[in-house]
Scaffold this motif. Sequence first.
Motif, PDB file in Angstrom:
ATOM      1  N   ASP A 141       0.833  -1.207   0.000  1.00 50.21           N
ATOM      2  CA  ASP A 141       0.000   0.000   0.000  1.00 50.21           C
ATOM      3  C   ASP A 141       0.869   1.258   0.000  1.00 50.21           C
ATOM      4  N   ILE A 142       0.456   2.255  -0.766  1.00 53.35           N
ATOM      5  CA  ILE A 142       1.133   3.555  -0.731  1.00 53.35           C
ATOM      6  C   ILE A 142       0.508   4.361   0.414  1.00 53.35           C
ATOM      7  N   GLU A 184      -0.396   7.515   1.356  1.00 48.54           N
ATOM      8  CA  GLU A 184      -0.572   8.849   0.764  1.00 48.54           C
ATOM      9  C   GLU A 184      -0.441   9.940   1.819  1.00 48.54           C
ATOM     10  N   ASN A 244      -4.770   6.904   6.235  1.00 55.30           N
ATOM     11  CA  ASN A 244      -4.317   5.965   5.217  1.00 55.30           C
ATOM     12  C   ASN A 244      -5.102   4.665   5.321  1.00 55.30           C
ATOM     13  N   ASN A 272      -5.828   3.051  -0.712  1.00 56.24           N
ATOM     14  CA  ASN A 272      -6.451   4.381  -0.825  1.00 56.24           C
ATOM     15  C   ASN A 272      -6.138   5.215   0.425  1.00 56.24           C
TER      16      ASN A 272
HETATM   17 CA   LIG Z   1      -3.057   3.955   1.073  1.00 58.40          CA
END
Ligand SMILES: [Ca+2]
Length: 275
Positions: free
Chosen positions: A67-68, A70, A85, A89
């Motif tokens: 997972d990024i 963000e 986070n 998403n």
């Molecule tokens: Ca994320």
Amino acid sequence: MLKAKTCRFFLQIATQSLLISFLSADVDECAEALDSCSMDAICQNTLKSYKCICKSGYKGDGKHCEDIDECASEYNGGCVHECINIPGNYRCTCYDGFRLAHDGHNCLDVDECAEGNGGCQQICVNMMGSYECRCRDGFLLSDNQHTCIQRPKDVPTCMDKNHGCAHICRETPKGSIACECRPGFQLTKNSRDCKLTCNYGNGGCQHICEEMDHGPRCSCHMKFALHSDGKTCVGEFSLHHTTPPGQLLQLQSRHLTVFTMCVCVCQSQLFCAPL
Ligand SMILES: [Ca+2]
Ligand SMILES: [Ca+2]
């Protein structure tokens, strides 16, 4: 003799086409679940093989996707208040007294007075991040901060209109009075007035609240400019829209703000000039 030659010719063609069809036969690893793509990747079948591509919101080689976060960026995911986070998403949330705008990133003040007069018995005053009940002349706001009580005459207690407390008056056991403040406010040095802190209604700031000696100082997220009211954040677009280059900006800001279309020079008033 001729027959045998024809026969060999056809045998040769048949062997070649068999070989071609064997070589070109492809297995769809994605459809048959033979791939080793990550759970968070998309499997794409190719001739003789397949590709793994991490889904949006994830990073990696496709076999391993993570997972990024963000929210970890300096940009805070573009959220003006809080960024949460989540796998694949992220989402923005707002402090109490604010609601998330349709863009999912900005936070707007909730007008508490718009519904049921904010629960105020007499006057409701909406403020950025909060609201306040007030009473008409001859009335005092009671401790529940919503109802009003008739102001009594000649009683040297907290009921005395001259007790001087900005928010709450308490009668001490010693017979004197002491002032207190509503949650999120602090008593000032004169022991009567209350100053707002960032803990209540985000200090009246739409975006960022910073605690200073004299009270909260508001600032705005990237792509926004502080309005002359010192609380509201104005989108770049609306500033451009209402203020073409060259036109006087009626902003009383002490900051130097540079926009893509114009540069605003700090003085008592701001002038907008093309870059
Ligand atoms: Ca994320
Ligand atoms: Ca409000």
